[in-house]
Design an enzyme around this catalytic site. Structure first.
Site, PDB file in Angstrom:
ATOM      1  N   CYS A   1       0.705  -1.237  -0.248  1.00  0.00           N
ATOM      2  CA  CYS A   1      -0.226   0.336   0.283  1.00  0.00           C
ATOM      3  C   CYS A   1       0.777   1.756  -0.215  1.00  0.00           C
ATOM      4  O   CYS A   1       1.294   1.256   1.219  1.00  0.00           O
ATOM      5  CB  CYS A   1      -0.880  -0.013   1.305  1.00  0.00           C
ATOM      6  SG  CYS A   1      -1.427   1.285   1.918  1.00  0.00           S
TER       7      CYS A   1
ATOM      8  N   CYS B   1       0.131   3.733   2.814  1.00  0.00           N
ATOM      9  CA  CYS B   1       0.350   3.523   4.057  1.00  0.00           C
ATOM     10  C   CYS B   1       2.051   3.717   4.155  1.00  0.00           C
ATOM     11  O   CYS B   1       2.156   3.912   5.304  1.00  0.00           O
ATOM     12  CB  CYS B   1       0.195   1.809   4.048  1.00  0.00           C
ATOM     13  SG  CYS B   1      -1.188   1.337   4.170  1.00  0.00           S
TER      14      CYS B   1
END
Length: 305
Positions: free
Chosen positions: A72, A75
């Protein structure tokens, strides 16, 4: 009234008694102590450690769960910011990092649809959440709101050092506030707690105490017949606010919340804003995970929209 802030000590110190009411249950959460803590600010959590590291620990301080994944990209922006802010906070809240690929049951429990997802847990219950990367100013604002919502309502972090059997030295600022309470002088007590907050705006013990003092000071001036008077005059905003105070003091928060939510639903403009503001103030006297508060918040949202 499980989970409510315990007002009994302050009630006993007030010189002029508030309206007659049953004695408080005394089952409120103790306020967190200021100062350094013995909690690691950032931890990695797995399915095996989730209960101890998140649910149990959230009885002490808010736990912010960062649900992320190695693939991700957002993230990679959000997680370092959260870690930085957690280290700055010094254990007054804890960042719990969860790799959703390695711990799918945790992600399923939170109903995660995308990452990053961040959930604040207090008292073992979800308090607030958001999805996606956020800039640092918004993160700080969100975290401040979480700490404000839980101020004085959790047991607080353990001390960083020392023998647990040895009492912590008394903070002279709190000694002054306690002395005012012992004399039944709520106005002086509020002033002393305010001095602490002027120096330390994030001091959770002072935040919780000043809310309690202000509530008790207000309810002392309410007529004991306020509930009957409000029932006879449903459109009298002042009467409804006073009755709600008496009901909260009398350990009947569900009645108080239902009363004010009803007023919100049928009012408009400044009256609606005024009643909503008072209702939110009353919520702050309770553990945010208390079922009666969570239910009332949902009903209030429905009444507003």
């Amino acid at each position: 009234m499980s989970g409510a802030v315990d007002l009994s000590a302050l009630k006993e110190r007030a010189a002029a008694p508030p309206p007659p009411a049953p004695a408080p249950s005394g089952d409120g959460a103790a306020p967190a102590a200021p100062g350094s803590t013995g909690l690691a600010p950032v931890i990695d959590v797995t399915e095996a450690t989730f209960e101890a590291e998140v649910l149990v620990r959230s009885q002490q301080v808010p736990v912010v769960v960062d649900l992320w994944a190695t693939w991700c990209e957002p993230c990679k922006q959000l997680s370092p910011l959260l870690e930085k802010l957690a280290h700055e906070a010094g254990g007054t809240w804890v960042l719990a990092k969860v790799d959703v690929d390695a711990n799918p049951r945790i992600a399923q429990a939170f109903g995660v649809q995308s990452v990053p997802t961040v959930v604040a847990i207090a008292g073992g219950q979800p308090l607030a959440d958001f999805q996606g990367a956020q800039p640092e100013p918004q993160l700080r604002q969100w975290l401040a709101a979480v700490q404000q919502a839980t101020a004085g309502k959790l047991s607080g972090p353990p001390a960083a050092d020392g023998n647990a059997d040895e009492p912590e030295p008394e903070d002279p600022r709190f000694v002054a506030a306690e002395a005012a309470l012992d004399e039944g002088d709520l106005s002086a007590a509020e002033a002393e707690f305010q001095k602490i907050l002027d120096e330390e705006p994030a001091n959770v013990e002072a935040q919780g105490a000043i809310r309690q003092v202000r509530f008790l000071a207000r309810v002392q001036s309410v007529d004991p017949g306020a509930v009957a008077a409000a029932d006879a005059a449903p459109n009298d905003i002042d009467a409804q606010l006073q009755a709600a105070d008496v009901e909260v003091y009398s350990q009947a928060p569900d009645a108080a919340f239902a009363r004010l939510i009803g007023v919100v639903a049928r009012s408009a403009g400044d009256d609606k804003t005024r009643v909503r503001t008072r209702l939110l103030e009353l919520f702050e006297l309770f553990d945010p995970a208390e079922p009666v508060v969570m239910t009332a918040r949902r009903k209030l949202a429905a009444a507003l929209y």
